[in-house]
Design a protein around this motif. Structure first.
Motif, short mmCIF file in Angstrom:
data_model
loop_
_atom_site.label_atom_id
_atom_site.label_comp_id
_atom_site.label_asym_id
_atom_site.label_seq_id
_atom_site.Cartn_x
_atom_site.Cartn_y
_atom_site.Cartn_z
N ARG A 1 -4.84 -6.85 -4.07
CA ARG A 1 -4.88 -5.79 -3.06
C ARG A 1 -3.53 -5.08 -2.90
O ARG A 1 -3.47 -3.87 -2.76
CB ARG A 1 -5.35 -6.42 -1.74
CG ARG A 1 -5.31 -5.57 -0.51
CD ARG A 1 -6.26 -4.40 -0.58
NE ARG A 1 -6.23 -3.66 0.65
CZ ARG A 1 -5.25 -2.86 1.03
NH1 ARG A 1 -4.20 -2.70 0.28
NH2 ARG A 1 -5.31 -2.21 2.17
N ALA A 2 -2.43 -5.84 -2.96
CA ALA A 2 -1.10 -5.23 -2.80
C ALA A 2 -0.78 -4.29 -3.96
O ALA A 2 -0.25 -3.20 -3.75
CB ALA A 2 -0.04 -6.33 -2.68
N THR A 3 -1.10 -4.71 -5.17
CA THR A 3 -0.86 -3.86 -6.34
C THR A 3 -1.72 -2.60 -6.27
O THR A 3 -1.25 -1.50 -6.59
CB THR A 3 -1.15 -4.64 -7.64
OG1 THR A 3 -0.31 -5.80 -7.66
CG2 THR A 3 -0.89 -3.79 -8.87
N LEU A 4 -2.95 -2.75 -5.83
CA LEU A 4 -3.82 -1.59 -5.68
C LEU A 4 -3.21 -0.61 -4.67
O LEU A 4 -3.12 0.59 -4.93
CB LEU A 4 -5.22 -1.99 -5.23
CG LEU A 4 -6.16 -0.81 -4.97
CD1 LEU A 4 -6.44 -0.04 -6.27
CD2 LEU A 4 -7.44 -1.28 -4.33
N GLY A 5 -2.76 -1.14 -3.54
CA GLY A 5 -2.14 -0.28 -2.53
C GLY A 5 -0.93 0.46 -3.08
O GLY A 5 -0.74 1.65 -2.81
N HIS A 6 -0.15 -0.22 -3.88
CA HIS A 6 1.03 0.39 -4.51
C HIS A 6 0.62 1.54 -5.44
O HIS A 6 1.34 2.53 -5.55
CB HIS A 6 1.81 -0.69 -5.29
CG HIS A 6 2.99 -0.18 -6.02
ND1 HIS A 6 4.16 0.17 -5.39
CD2 HIS A 6 3.18 0.05 -7.34
CE1 HIS A 6 5.03 0.60 -6.30
NE2 HIS A 6 4.47 0.53 -7.48
N ASN A 7 -0.52 1.41 -6.08
CA ASN A 7 -1.01 2.44 -7.01
C ASN A 7 -1.77 3.57 -6.30
O ASN A 7 -1.82 4.69 -6.81
CB ASN A 7 -1.89 1.82 -8.09
CG ASN A 7 -1.08 1.15 -9.16
OD1 ASN A 7 -0.57 1.79 -10.06
ND2 ASN A 7 -0.92 -0.17 -9.05
N VAL A 8 -2.37 3.27 -5.16
CA VAL A 8 -3.15 4.28 -4.43
C VAL A 8 -2.24 5.23 -3.65
O VAL A 8 -2.53 6.42 -3.54
CB VAL A 8 -4.19 3.60 -3.49
CG1 VAL A 8 -4.75 4.57 -2.47
CG2 VAL A 8 -5.31 2.99 -4.32
N ARG A 9 -1.12 4.72 -3.13
CA ARG A 9 -0.24 5.56 -2.31
C ARG A 9 0.20 6.85 -3.00
O ARG A 9 0.11 7.93 -2.40
CB ARG A 9 0.97 4.76 -1.81
CG ARG A 9 0.63 3.90 -0.61
CD ARG A 9 1.86 3.29 0.04
NE ARG A 9 2.51 2.29 -0.78
CZ ARG A 9 2.12 1.02 -0.87
NH1 ARG A 9 1.08 0.60 -0.20
NH2 ARG A 9 2.77 0.17 -1.63
N PRO A 10 0.65 6.80 -4.27
CA PRO A 10 1.03 8.07 -4.91
C PRO A 10 -0.17 9.01 -5.11
O PRO A 10 -0.02 10.23 -5.04
CB PRO A 10 1.60 7.65 -6.28
CG PRO A 10 1.85 6.20 -6.19
CD PRO A 10 1.00 5.65 -5.10
N LEU A 11 -1.35 8.45 -5.32
CA LEU A 11 -2.55 9.28 -5.45
C LEU A 11 -2.87 9.96 -4.13
O LEU A 11 -3.27 11.13 -4.09
CB LEU A 11 -3.74 8.44 -5.93
CG LEU A 11 -3.59 7.78 -7.30
CD1 LEU A 11 -4.76 6.85 -7.57
CD2 LEU A 11 -3.46 8.83 -8.39
N GLN A 12 -2.67 9.24 -3.05
CA GLN A 12 -2.89 9.81 -1.72
C GLN A 12 -1.84 10.90 -1.45
O GLN A 12 -2.17 11.98 -0.96
CB GLN A 12 -2.81 8.72 -0.65
CG GLN A 12 -3.05 9.24 0.75
CD GLN A 12 -2.85 8.18 1.80
OE1 GLN A 12 -2.20 7.16 1.57
NE2 GLN A 12 -3.41 8.40 2.98
N ALA A 13 -0.59 10.63 -1.79
CA ALA A 13 0.49 11.60 -1.56
C ALA A 13 0.25 12.90 -2.32
O ALA A 13 0.61 13.97 -1.85
CB ALA A 13 1.84 10.98 -1.95
N ARG A 14 -0.38 12.80 -3.48
CA ARG A 14 -0.69 13.98 -4.30
C ARG A 14 -1.98 14.67 -3.86
O ARG A 14 -2.36 15.69 -4.43
CB ARG A 14 -0.79 13.60 -5.77
CG ARG A 14 0.55 13.21 -6.38
CD ARG A 14 0.42 12.84 -7.82
NE ARG A 14 -0.16 13.91 -8.63
CZ ARG A 14 -0.46 13.78 -9.91
NH1 ARG A 14 -0.26 12.63 -10.53
NH2 ARG A 14 -0.98 14.78 -10.58
N GLY A 15 -2.67 14.10 -2.90
CA GLY A 15 -3.90 14.70 -2.41
C GLY A 15 -5.09 14.44 -3.30
O GLY A 15 -6.09 15.16 -3.24
#
Length: 141
Positions: free
Chosen positions: A60-74
């Motif tokens: 879950r932590a690694t996923l969160g680390h990878n999702v954050r930049p995707l969220q930041a890019r919209g």
């Protein structure tokens, strides 16, 4: 180097293949892992992060680390889940468009891989790797 260690051999192969796909996706400033996450979200639809992590075979932590930049890019949207403790992720319109563009670039890497190994060997390898990723290994006592 003696490739007797299964873990080392798999990690080296994974890094090499990831480099190929990352180079193909570079025009979108997207990494192979990020494209995979977008694709799985697209397949699952709006989903909580824990089931997404399970589908990705990722903690879950690694996923969160990878999702954050995707969220930041919209590219993805995170929202409070149904039980208010979880977070749900979904693709945005921009995420769907990026996934479609990425899929085209992904095919270039996929074709390069299959040209090098041959389609039959690549298919056999995928089958073996699916088996490995689905296995819950247990240590002997």
């Amino acid at each position: 180097m003696n490739p007797i260690c299964n873990c080392l051999s798999l990690r080296q192969a994974t890094r090499r293949v990831t480099q190929l796909y990352d180079r193909a996706l570079a025009p979108l400033d997207l990494r192979a892992t990020q494209l995979s996450i977008l694709r799985v979200i697209d397949q699952l639809g709006t989903t909580a992060l824990n089931p997404l992590a399970e589908a990705m075979v990722m903690d879950r932590a690694t996923l969160g680390h990878n999702v954050r930049p995707l969220q930041a890019r919209g590219l993805v949207r995170l929202a409070v889940g149904k039980d208010r403790r979880s977070r749900e992720v979904s693709l945005t319109r921009k995420g769907r468009e990026t996934l479609a563009e990425g899929w085209t670039l992904w095919h270039r890497a996929q074709n390069a891989f299959e040209r090098e190994l041959g389609p039959d060997t690549a298919a056999t390898l995928r089958g073996l790797l699916h088996r490995v990723s689905a296995t819950e290994f247990a240590l002997e006592r």
